[in-house]
Design an enzyme around this catalytic site. Structure first.
Site, mmCIF file in Angstrom:
data_model
loop_
_atom_site.group_PDB
_atom_site.id
_atom_site.type_symbol
_atom_site.label_atom_id
_atom_site.label_comp_id
_atom_site.label_asym_id
_atom_site.label_seq_id
_atom_site.Cartn_x
_atom_site.Cartn_y
_atom_site.Cartn_z
ATOM 1 N N ASP A 1 -0.982 -4.670 7.874
ATOM 2 C CA ASP A 1 -0.271 -5.181 6.696
ATOM 3 C C ASP A 1 1.193 -4.766 6.787
ATOM 4 O O ASP A 1 1.514 -3.574 6.775
ATOM 5 C CB ASP A 1 -0.919 -4.623 5.423
ATOM 6 C CG ASP A 1 -0.351 -5.230 4.146
ATOM 7 O OD1 ASP A 1 0.772 -5.745 4.175
ATOM 8 O OD2 ASP A 1 -1.049 -5.158 3.107
ATOM 9 N N SER B 1 -1.276 -6.553 -4.704
ATOM 10 C CA SER B 1 0.054 -6.048 -4.386
ATOM 11 C C SER B 1 0.673 -5.337 -5.587
ATOM 12 O O SER B 1 0.079 -4.426 -6.159
ATOM 13 C CB SER B 1 0.920 -7.201 -3.889
ATOM 14 O OG SER B 1 2.094 -6.741 -3.273
ATOM 15 N N HIS C 1 -0.905 -9.456 4.235
ATOM 16 C CA HIS C 1 -0.867 -8.745 2.960
ATOM 17 C C HIS C 1 -1.700 -9.424 1.878
ATOM 18 O O HIS C 1 -1.752 -8.928 0.757
ATOM 19 C CB HIS C 1 0.601 -8.649 2.504
ATOM 20 C CG HIS C 1 0.828 -7.827 1.284
ATOM 21 N ND1 HIS C 1 0.430 -6.498 1.186
ATOM 22 C CD2 HIS C 1 1.422 -8.137 0.089
ATOM 23 C CE1 HIS C 1 0.776 -6.031 -0.004
ATOM 24 N NE2 HIS C 1 1.370 -6.999 -0.689
#
Length: 267
Positions: free
Chosen positions: A216, A94, A244
């Site tokens: 996602d 991320s 995610h």
């Protein structure tokens, strides 16, 4: 203060190359437990907590330094300088995928490759660019976090995790969010979600593997496709997964893609 203490650095395993793992928002290095032990059998693995997260030294959190992702990238370069041995491959989830990208621009000679899991150069929709969020929706999300961080965490963490067939993972992410210092988390969230690194992407010449989930909420496929187009030496692989956090909910698929990639970049 030592870098090891500041970022709660742990080194496991050994080998000719080093893999450095960095977690995403609201998490800590424990989130790598499905991947890191596997790689520690062949590589030197370095795990750490971003300052303000996990067991890092929260007293080191400076709102000026960490008012942009560049502050975290400076920390990462220091970690790699001190603990990286041989070729270094950075594995970031991320927002840390983008922190890693910035680090490869700052110190390209220190990185052999980067693996980006669920990255996004910009979360906002902007003309033809689809980051996943309209500005009004993103501002509303951040406002809800400001009003009641724990309530926001309880509502959002399961959605971010996804993994409908693995509810324990949603509970784990919720607990992780709720353990975070609310003031630091709110600041980090604003820095993360309002960041726009699109103009900096092309400066990273370090080979990159982008792993994007097919469904996602945070980083849609278009975010990965943009990075693939803009990074000079990138490949994109899609992971069949809802959520995610593919490194937790689909670790086997991640391992297959990462193994195949490492076989090429570390040969």
């Amino acid at each position: 203060m030592s870098v090891q203490r500041r970022n709660n650095v742990h080194i496991v395993g050994g080998g000719d190359a080093t893999l450095v793992f960095a977690h995403g928002f609201g998490c800590d290095q424990n989130m790598w437990r499905f991947l890191a032990p596997y790689y520690a059998t062949r590589y030197r693995t370095v795990l750490f907590d971003l300052v303000g997260s996990g067991q890092s030294d929260h007293a080191a959190y400076d709102r000026g330094k960490y008012g942009s992702l560049h502050g975290y990238a400076d920390d990462l370069v220091e970690i790699v300088d001190e603990f990286g041995k041989g070729p270094v491959v950075f594995v970031g989830h991320s927002v840390s995928a983008m922190i890693g990208m910035l680090a490869t621009i700052k110190a390209p000679e220190r990185f052999a490759a980067q693996v980006m899991i669920g990255p996004s150069a910009c979360y906002l929709n902007d003309g033809y660019y689809l980051g996943g969020f309209a500005r009004r929706d993103l501002e509303e999300l951040l406002a809800r976090m400001e009003e009641n961080y724990l309530e926001w965490s309880t509502a959002m963490a399961p959605l971010i995790m996804g993994a409908p067939n693995q509810p324990k993972l949603g509970k784990e992410l919720t607990d992780s969010f709720c353990r975070s210092n609310p003031d630091i988390a709110r600041h980090f969230a604003r820095v993360t979600f309002l960041s726009d690194l699109r103009d900096e992407v092309c400066a990273s010449n370090t080979p990159a593997l982008i792993l994007q989930c097919t469904d996602d909420l945070i980083a849609p496929r278009t975010a990965g496709e943009f990075l693939q187009r803009q990074l000079p030496r990138a490949s994109l692989r899609m992971i069949e997964n809802i959520g995610h956090c593919a490194h937790m909910s689909a670790p086997g698929a991640c391992v297959r893609e990462i193994d195949a990639y490492l076989a090429g970049v570390l040969r």
